[in-house]
Design a protein around this motif. Structure first.
Motif, PDB file in Angstrom:
ATOM      1  N   THR A 150       0.813  -1.221   0.000  1.00  0.00           N
ATOM      2  CA  THR A 150       0.000   0.000   0.000  1.00  0.00           C
ATOM      3  C   THR A 150       0.839   1.262   0.000  1.00  0.00           C
ATOM      4  OG1 THR A 150      -0.095   0.082   2.424  1.00  0.00           O
ATOM      5  CG2 THR A 150      -1.809  -1.190   1.286  1.00  0.00           C
ATOM      6  N   CYS A 151       2.093   1.156   0.409  1.00  0.00           N
ATOM      7  CA  CYS A 151       2.961   2.333   0.521  1.00  0.00           C
ATOM      8  C   CYS A 151       4.380   1.917   0.190  1.00  0.00           C
ATOM      9  CB  CYS A 151       2.884   2.908   1.936  1.00  0.00           C
ATOM     10  SG  CYS A 151       4.072   4.235   2.261  1.00  0.00           S
ATOM     11  N   GLY A 163       1.090  -1.359  -4.899  1.00  0.00           N
ATOM     12  CA  GLY A 163      -0.051  -2.062  -5.462  1.00  0.00           C
ATOM     13  C   GLY A 163       0.219  -3.513  -5.813  1.00  0.00           C
ATOM     14  N   ARG A 164       1.494  -3.924  -5.746  1.00  0.00           N
ATOM     15  CA  ARG A 164       1.818  -5.313  -6.075  1.00  0.00           C
ATOM     16  C   ARG A 164       1.494  -6.250  -4.918  1.00  0.00           C
ATOM     17  NH1 ARG A 164       7.349  -6.604  -9.209  1.00  0.00           N
ATOM     18  NH2 ARG A 164       6.578  -8.655  -8.570  1.00  0.00           N
ATOM     19  N   ALA A 165       1.260  -7.504  -5.243  1.00  0.00           N
ATOM     20  CA  ALA A 165       1.026  -8.528  -4.231  1.00  0.00           C
ATOM     21  C   ALA A 165       2.343  -8.868  -3.534  1.00  0.00           C
ATOM     22  CB  ALA A 165       0.435  -9.776  -4.864  1.00  0.00           C
ATOM     23  N   GLU A 207      -6.595   4.614  -6.862  1.00  0.00           N
ATOM     24  CA  GLU A 207      -5.693   5.705  -7.251  1.00  0.00           C
ATOM     25  C   GLU A 207      -4.324   5.563  -6.583  1.00  0.00           C
ATOM     26  OE1 GLU A 207      -5.730  10.624  -7.248  1.00  0.00           O
ATOM     27  OE2 GLU A 207      -7.087   9.488  -5.948  1.00  0.00           O
ATOM     28  N   VAL A 208      -3.293   5.893  -7.328  1.00  0.00           N
ATOM     29  CA  VAL A 208      -1.928   5.943  -6.806  1.00  0.00           C
ATOM     30  C   VAL A 208      -1.513   7.408  -6.701  1.00  0.00           C
ATOM     31  CG1 VAL A 208       0.501   5.354  -7.230  1.00  0.00           C
ATOM     32  CG2 VAL A 208      -1.304   3.692  -7.742  1.00  0.00           C
ATOM     33  N   ASP A 218      -4.494   3.491  -3.119  1.00  0.00           N
ATOM     34  CA  ASP A 218      -5.732   3.438  -2.356  1.00  0.00           C
ATOM     35  C   ASP A 218      -6.340   2.045  -2.509  1.00  0.00           C
ATOM     36  OD1 ASP A 218      -7.874   4.135  -0.837  1.00  0.00           O
ATOM     37  OD2 ASP A 218      -8.852   5.356  -2.366  1.00  0.00           O
ATOM     38  N   VAL A 219      -6.382   1.294  -1.429  1.00  0.00           N
ATOM     39  CA  VAL A 219      -7.001  -0.033  -1.451  1.00  0.00           C
ATOM     40  C   VAL A 219      -8.491   0.151  -1.154  1.00  0.00           C
ATOM     41  CG1 VAL A 219      -7.016  -2.350  -0.471  1.00  0.00           C
ATOM     42  CG2 VAL A 219      -4.864  -1.090  -0.675  1.00  0.00           C
ATOM     43  N   LEU A 220      -9.314  -0.343  -2.068  1.00  0.00           N
ATOM     44  CA  LEU A 220     -10.757  -0.160  -1.978  1.00  0.00           C
ATOM     45  C   LEU A 220     -11.455  -1.478  -1.713  1.00  0.00           C
ATOM     46  CD1 LEU A 220     -11.158   1.932  -5.254  1.00  0.00           C
ATOM     47  CD2 LEU A 220     -11.173   2.864  -2.937  1.00  0.00           C
TER      48      LEU A 220
END
Length: 243
Positions: A150-151, A163-165, A207-208, A218-220
């Motif tokens: 997330t960061c 955003g990567r796993a 959004e990044v 942004d994790v939704l």
């Protein structure tokens, strides 16, 4: 002797989740709550930038009550310590004997936590302390921890990693010098499934943004995808938004 009652210091990330998994396997300790700090204005976990709703979803799936501590941003240290002292007093009233932390090897962070708890009547616990982070990262993945970055601190890790796993592919792609658990602040994570979860949390990557020298995604919750958008899955099962 009954097991010690413990709150987990809960960041929403993989280290907290795996520390909880470790506690669940320890018959001398019983996890009875999650303690987390939330930025009052943004309504998100500090640094991880995870929405309150998603942290509440984690607590619900783990079957543990969430004990949020609201802090301003920026937060003077005196204010932080005052709010945390209030939370610790509530923990003592709840019969809590210790707080469990997911810290791995940063001695100054551990020393700060030990000082903060010194006169509280609660003992700190560091079940992951000193473990090889190369081995620990793989053990987390093998145990079923499913998380997304997330960061990212772009001074230590390229922004494209946000955003990567958190999976074996990510570990293989990390540049030299980056800790595989991100313990030096290279990255922070959100766990959407893992040991003890009653079910996965459906998420999408939104959004990044770059803010205060860090890159956040942004994790939704999946249901918050806007009309007209679909989601495609990325490694680990977390979908990424697209038009």
């Amino acid at each position: 002797m009954p097991p010690a009652r413990a709150w987990l210091s809960w960041s929403s990330g993989k280290d907290s989740a795996f520390a909880l998994h470790t506690v669940h396997r320890d018959e001398t300790v019983e996890a009875v709550g999650l303690l987390t700090t939330l930025n009052h204005d943004a309504d998100r976990v500090a640094m991880h930038a995870v929405r309150r709703e998603l942290v509440e979803a984690q607590a619900e799936r783990l079957g543990l009550p969430l004990h949020p501590v609201e802090i301003p941003s920026p937060c003077p240290n005196a204010v932080y310590e005052e709010r945390m002292a209030g939370a610790l007093a509530a923990a003592v009233a709840d019969g809590v004997d210790r707080v469990v932390f997911g810290d791995l090897f940063l001695a100054d962070v551990r020393a700060y936590r030990e000082r903060a708890l010194a006169d509280s009547g609660i003992a700190p616990s560091f079940p992951l302390w000193g473990r090889s982070t190369d081995e620990l990262a793989l053990e987390m993945i093998h145990a079923g921890v499913r998380a997304v970055l997330t960061c990212v601190d772009p001074a230590q890790l390229p922004a494209e990693f946000v955003g990567r796993a958190f999976d074996r592919d990510l570990l293989a792609d990390l540049p030299d010098g980056v800790d595989p658990c991100g313990e030096r602040g290279e990255f922070h994570t959100f766990v959407w499934d893992g040991p003890g979860f009653a079910s996965p949390i459906g998420i999408a990557i939104g959004e990044v943004v770059e803010r205060d020298g860090f890159v956040f995604c942004d994790v939704l919750p999946r249901r918050q995808l806007r009309p007209g958008r679909t989601a495609r899955r990325v490694a680990g099962g977390a979908p990424r938004q697209r038009e």
